[in-house]
Design a protein around this motif. Structure first.
Motif, PDB file in Angstrom:
ATOM      1  N   VAL A   1     -44.351  35.112 -67.971  1.00 14.92           N
ATOM      2  CA  VAL A   1     -43.723  34.575 -66.755  1.00 14.92           C
ATOM      3  C   VAL A   1     -42.730  35.587 -66.195  1.00 14.92           C
ATOM      4  CG1 VAL A   1     -42.152  32.809 -65.878  1.00 14.92           C
ATOM      5  CG2 VAL A   1     -44.048  32.149 -67.362  1.00 14.92           C
ATOM      6  N   ILE A   2     -41.866  36.101 -67.082  1.00 17.04           N
ATOM      7  CA  ILE A   2     -40.860  37.079 -66.653  1.00 17.04           C
ATOM      8  C   ILE A   2     -41.531  38.375 -66.206  1.00 17.04           C
ATOM      9  CG2 ILE A   2     -38.827  38.381 -67.376  1.00 17.04           C
ATOM     10  CD1 ILE A   2     -38.426  35.341 -67.118  1.00 17.04           C
ATOM     11  N   ASP A   3     -42.510  38.842 -66.971  1.00 12.33           N
ATOM     12  CA  ASP A   3     -43.203  40.089 -66.617  1.00 12.33           C
ATOM     13  C   ASP A   3     -43.916  39.970 -65.278  1.00 12.33           C
ATOM     14  OD1 ASP A   3     -42.333  41.164 -68.984  1.00 12.33           O
ATOM     15  OD2 ASP A   3     -44.200  40.780 -70.077  1.00 12.33           O
TER      16      ASP A   3
ATOM     17  N   ILE B   1     -39.073  32.778 -77.151  1.00 12.57           N
ATOM     18  CA  ILE B   1     -38.269  32.565 -75.944  1.00 12.57           C
ATOM     19  C   ILE B   1     -37.711  33.908 -75.477  1.00 12.57           C
ATOM     20  CG2 ILE B   1     -36.286  31.340 -74.979  1.00 12.57           C
ATOM     21  CD1 ILE B   1     -36.607  29.296 -77.202  1.00 12.57           C
ATOM     22  N   PRO B   2     -37.844  34.249 -74.192  1.00 11.17           N
ATOM     23  CA  PRO B   2     -37.305  35.519 -73.691  1.00 11.17           C
ATOM     24  C   PRO B   2     -35.788  35.572 -73.832  1.00 11.17           C
ATOM     25  CG  PRO B   2     -38.873  34.572 -72.139  1.00 11.17           C
ATOM     26  CD  PRO B   2     -38.613  33.525 -73.176  1.00 11.17           C
ATOM     27  N   ALA B   3     -35.269  36.789 -73.926  1.00  9.45           N
ATOM     28  CA  ALA B   3     -33.818  36.974 -74.090  1.00  9.45           C
ATOM     29  C   ALA B   3     -33.046  36.532 -72.862  1.00  9.45           C
ATOM     30  CB  ALA B   3     -33.524  38.439 -74.407  1.00  9.45           C
ATOM     31  N   CYS B   4     -33.701  36.422 -71.702  1.00  8.20           N
ATOM     32  CA  CYS B   4     -33.007  36.031 -70.478  1.00  8.20           C
ATOM     33  C   CYS B   4     -32.944  34.515 -70.318  1.00  8.20           C
ATOM     34  CB  CYS B   4     -33.658  36.669 -69.250  1.00  8.20           C
ATOM     35  SG  CYS B   4     -35.364  36.155 -68.973  1.00  8.20           S
TER      36      CYS B   4
ATOM     37  N   LEU C   1     -32.860  34.939 -64.431  1.00 10.69           N
ATOM     38  CA  LEU C   1     -32.769  34.280 -65.722  1.00 10.69           C
ATOM     39  C   LEU C   1     -33.645  33.040 -65.756  1.00 10.69           C
ATOM     40  CD1 LEU C   1     -30.839  31.532 -65.535  1.00 10.69           C
ATOM     41  CD2 LEU C   1     -28.996  33.212 -65.523  1.00 10.69           C
ATOM     42  N   LEU C   2     -34.048  32.672 -66.954  1.00 12.38           N
ATOM     43  CA  LEU C   2     -34.870  31.499 -67.214  1.00 12.38           C
ATOM     44  C   LEU C   2     -33.965  30.389 -67.723  1.00 12.38           C
ATOM     45  CD1 LEU C   2     -37.871  30.455 -67.479  1.00 12.38           C
ATOM     46  CD2 LEU C   2     -37.748  31.225 -69.859  1.00 12.38           C
ATOM     47  N   ARG C   3     -34.173  29.173 -67.240  1.00  9.37           N
ATOM     48  CA  ARG C   3     -33.295  28.055 -67.607  1.00  9.37           C
ATOM     49  C   ARG C   3     -34.093  26.750 -67.619  1.00  9.37           C
ATOM     50  NH1 ARG C   3     -32.338  25.057 -63.118  1.00  9.37           N
ATOM     51  NH2 ARG C   3     -32.696  26.038 -61.087  1.00  9.37           N
TER      52      ARG C   3
ATOM     53  N   ALA D   1     -25.954  11.242 -66.816  1.00  7.00           N
ATOM     54  CA  ALA D   1     -26.148  12.218 -67.884  1.00  7.00           C
ATOM     55  C   ALA D   1     -27.216  13.214 -67.483  1.00  7.00           C
ATOM     56  CB  ALA D   1     -26.552  11.514 -69.169  1.00  7.00           C
ATOM     57  N   PRO D   2     -26.889  14.515 -67.480  1.00  6.18           N
ATOM     58  CA  PRO D   2     -27.904  15.507 -67.130  1.00  6.18           C
ATOM     59  C   PRO D   2     -28.929  15.633 -68.242  1.00  6.18           C
ATOM     60  CG  PRO D   2     -25.917  16.597 -67.878  1.00  6.18           C
ATOM     61  CD  PRO D   2     -25.604  15.130 -67.829  1.00  6.18           C
ATOM     62  N   PRO D   3     -30.134  16.039 -67.915  1.00  7.52           N
ATOM     63  CA  PRO D   3     -31.156  16.204 -68.961  1.00  7.52           C
ATOM     64  C   PRO D   3     -30.750  17.284 -69.946  1.00  7.52           C
ATOM     65  CG  PRO D   3     -31.888  17.189 -66.892  1.00  7.52           C
ATOM     66  CD  PRO D   3     -30.639  16.421 -66.591  1.00  7.52           C
ATOM     67  N   SER D   4     -31.039  17.032 -71.207  1.00  2.00           N
ATOM     68  CA  SER D   4     -30.681  18.000 -72.242  1.00  2.00           C
ATOM     69  C   SER D   4     -31.656  19.167 -72.222  1.00  2.00           C
ATOM     70  CB  SER D   4     -30.717  17.329 -73.614  1.00  2.00           C
ATOM     71  OG  SER D   4     -30.608  18.288 -74.626  1.00  2.00           O
ATOM     72  N   PRO D   5     -31.143  20.409 -72.323  1.00  3.10           N
ATOM     73  CA  PRO D   5     -32.061  21.553 -72.401  1.00  3.10           C
ATOM     74  C   PRO D   5     -33.014  21.459 -73.585  1.00  3.10           C
ATOM     75  CG  PRO D   5     -29.799  22.275 -72.022  1.00  3.10           C
ATOM     76  CD  PRO D   5     -29.741  20.809 -72.323  1.00  3.10           C
ATOM     77  N   LEU D   6     -32.610  20.722 -74.623  1.00  5.38           N
ATOM     78  CA  LEU D   6     -33.463  20.616 -75.801  1.00  5.38           C
ATOM     79  C   LEU D   6     -34.696  19.761 -75.535  1.00  5.38           C
ATOM     80  CD1 LEU D   6     -30.737  20.131 -78.559  1.00  5.38           C
ATOM     81  CD2 LEU D   6     -31.895  22.229 -77.875  1.00  5.38           C
ATOM     82  N   SER D   7     -34.694  18.992 -74.424  1.00  8.27           N
ATOM     83  CA  SER D   7     -35.862  18.184 -74.123  1.00  8.27           C
ATOM     84  C   SER D   7     -37.000  19.021 -73.549  1.00  8.27           C
ATOM     85  CB  SER D   7     -35.500  17.077 -73.128  1.00  8.27           C
ATOM     86  OG  SER D   7     -35.075  17.646 -71.888  1.00  8.27           O
ATOM     87  N   VAL D   8     -36.727  20.293 -73.281  1.00  3.10           N
ATOM     88  CA  VAL D   8     -37.778  21.174 -72.789  1.00  3.10           C
ATOM     89  C   VAL D   8     -38.601  21.662 -73.971  1.00  3.10           C
ATOM     90  CG1 VAL D   8     -38.277  23.291 -71.520  1.00  3.10           C
ATOM     91  CG2 VAL D   8     -36.306  21.900 -70.884  1.00  3.10           C
ATOM     92  N   PRO D   9     -39.885  21.287 -74.072  1.00  2.00           N
ATOM     93  CA  PRO D   9     -40.692  21.696 -75.225  1.00  2.00           C
ATOM     94  C   PRO D   9     -41.181  23.132 -75.096  1.00  2.00           C
ATOM     95  CG  PRO D   9     -41.997  20.338 -73.750  1.00  2.00           C
ATOM     96  CD  PRO D   9     -40.626  20.439 -73.142  1.00  2.00           C
ATOM     97  N   LEU D  10     -40.350  24.071 -75.484  1.00  4.58           N
ATOM     98  CA  LEU D  10     -40.713  25.472 -75.353  1.00  4.58           C
ATOM     99  C   LEU D  10     -41.772  25.850 -76.397  1.00  4.58           C
ATOM    100  CD1 LEU D  10     -37.190  27.051 -74.815  1.00  4.58           C
ATOM    101  CD2 LEU D  10     -38.834  26.305 -73.103  1.00  4.58           C
ATOM    102  N   VAL D  11     -42.737  26.623 -75.976  1.00  3.13           N
ATOM    103  CA  VAL D  11     -43.811  27.066 -76.845  1.00  3.13           C
ATOM    104  C   VAL D  11     -43.764  28.579 -76.954  1.00  3.13           C
ATOM    105  CG1 VAL D  11     -46.301  27.153 -77.188  1.00  3.13           C
ATOM    106  CG2 VAL D  11     -45.256  25.092 -76.241  1.00  3.13           C
ATOM    107  N   GLY D  12     -43.863  29.102 -78.179  1.00  6.38           N
ATOM    108  CA  GLY D  12     -43.866  30.546 -78.366  1.00  6.38           C
ATOM    109  C   GLY D  12     -42.460  31.130 -78.365  1.00  6.38           C
TER     110      GLY D  12
END
Length: 333
Positions: A246-248, A168-171, A194-196, A155-166
């Motif tokens: 990060v993107i900038d 989220i960029p459109a990319c 792109l960010l993933r 089972a691949p890790p779920s993207p939801l397990s990434v605790p994003l703060v602030g």
């Protein structure tokens, strides 16, 4: 219309390697990236993989082409000895495969089925009959169900397990490394970075694509700091307060060569709906009328209750005349 689906297609290992359900099949001429001549093979689209058989009666395939590395699908307008034949160029990450359908109608159907299992959406850019579009819709639903129910080896890790703060960029895209590369290659005009989610499910990653005698992909790990913010994990780590920074930072470090990936999803221009014919059961696609909504009736203009009108003037004149009759003026001296 599609040929009758094959119920028992097997791989080289026999019954233990039975193939996924067959959505569409027929003869195609195939020439792979390293092949000098085309071969006429019975082709079956089973799941999201093309399987090739020597003939329609064979139960063991001789070649297969997985569509996970799909990049693009284009018509090949070069002439063929058979004037009715219609060519396709199927571009994958590892090269191009040329396919030749018996005629233009068959080519459109193949394109429809391929796009349906690759994008899991019925393509709207093809010229197909309502019944054929309904077939594609059913294939999309079956393939979605198949992918949900199959058991992955890991089972691949779920993207939801990434605790994003602030913010989220459109990319940001919840895709894997391979899917990110395919997206960037399929849509080069939409940006090249792109960010993933990262593979471990606890970090993020930035995937970039540039051209240097072909596609060159790079992947950068982005981790969160305990004290807040993020770090781009390169030789000289780059701290950033937010994901937007990060993107900038990557845009600035590359003098604008890297640009965020912004893919505009298409929206329908008309409202459509499907109805069934009570007599033959055939489904038809209809477009709702586009006439503007009826306007509400306009209210009569407001008038000052003291303003005069012809009827009111007449009543006033009658009232004054009656007053003079009842109360005559005294004679003048």
């Amino acid at each position: 219309m599609a040929a009758a689906p094959v119920k028992h297609r097997l791989g080289p290992g026999g019954p233990l390697t039975q193939l996924p359900p067959c959505y569409y099949e027929g003869y195609l001429e195939k020439r792979g990236p390293k092949e000098k001549a085309s071969k006429r093979l019975w082709t079956c689209l089973c799941g999201n993989t093309l399987y090739f058989f020597n003939n329609a009666k064979d139960t063991h395939y001789v070649e297969k082409l997985e569509l996970g590395g799909f990049v693009s699908l284009k018509d090949d307008c070069s002439r063929d000895r058979n004037l009715e034949a219609a060519r396709l160029i199927l571009r994958m990450k590892d090269g191009e495969t040329k396919l030749t359908a018996p005629n233009l109608e068959s080519r459109e159907l193949w394109k429809g089925f391929l796009y349906s299992v690759i994008d899991l959406n019925v393509p709207s850019c093809l010229t197909l009959l309502p019944g054929q579009l309904q077939m594609l819709k059913e294939v999309v639903e079956k393939e979605r169900s198949r992918r949900r129910t199959r058991t992955p080896t890991r089972a691949p890790p779920s993207p939801l397990s990434v605790p994003l703060v602030g913010e989220i960029p459109a990319c940001f895209r919840p895709v894997s490394r391979t899917e990110a590369e395919v997206l960037l290659e399929r849509h080069p005009d939409c940006g090249n970075m792109l960010l993933r989610p990262g593979r471990d499910g606890c970090s993020l990653a930035v995937t970039t694509r540039q051209d240097l005698n072909g596609s060159v992909f790079r992947h950068y790990r982005v981790t969160q700091r305990d004290q807040g913010g993020y770090v781009i994990d390169v030789e000289n780590p780059i701290p950033c307060a937010t994901l937007h920074e990060v993107i900038d930072a990557l845009v600035e470090k590359t003098a604008g060569t890297l640009q965020p990936f912004l893919l505009e999803e298409p929206y329908e221009e008309n409202i459509t709906y499907v109805t069934a014919n009570d007599e033959n059961g055939e489904h038809m696609l209809h477009t709702a009328p586009t006439s503007p909504l009826p306007k509400a009736p306009a209210l009569p203009p407001k008038q000052d209750r003291w303003c005069s009108s012809p009827c009111l003037d007449l009543l006033l004149q009658i009232d004054v005349f009656s007053h003079h009759l009842c109360h005559p003026l005294p004679p003048t001296q």
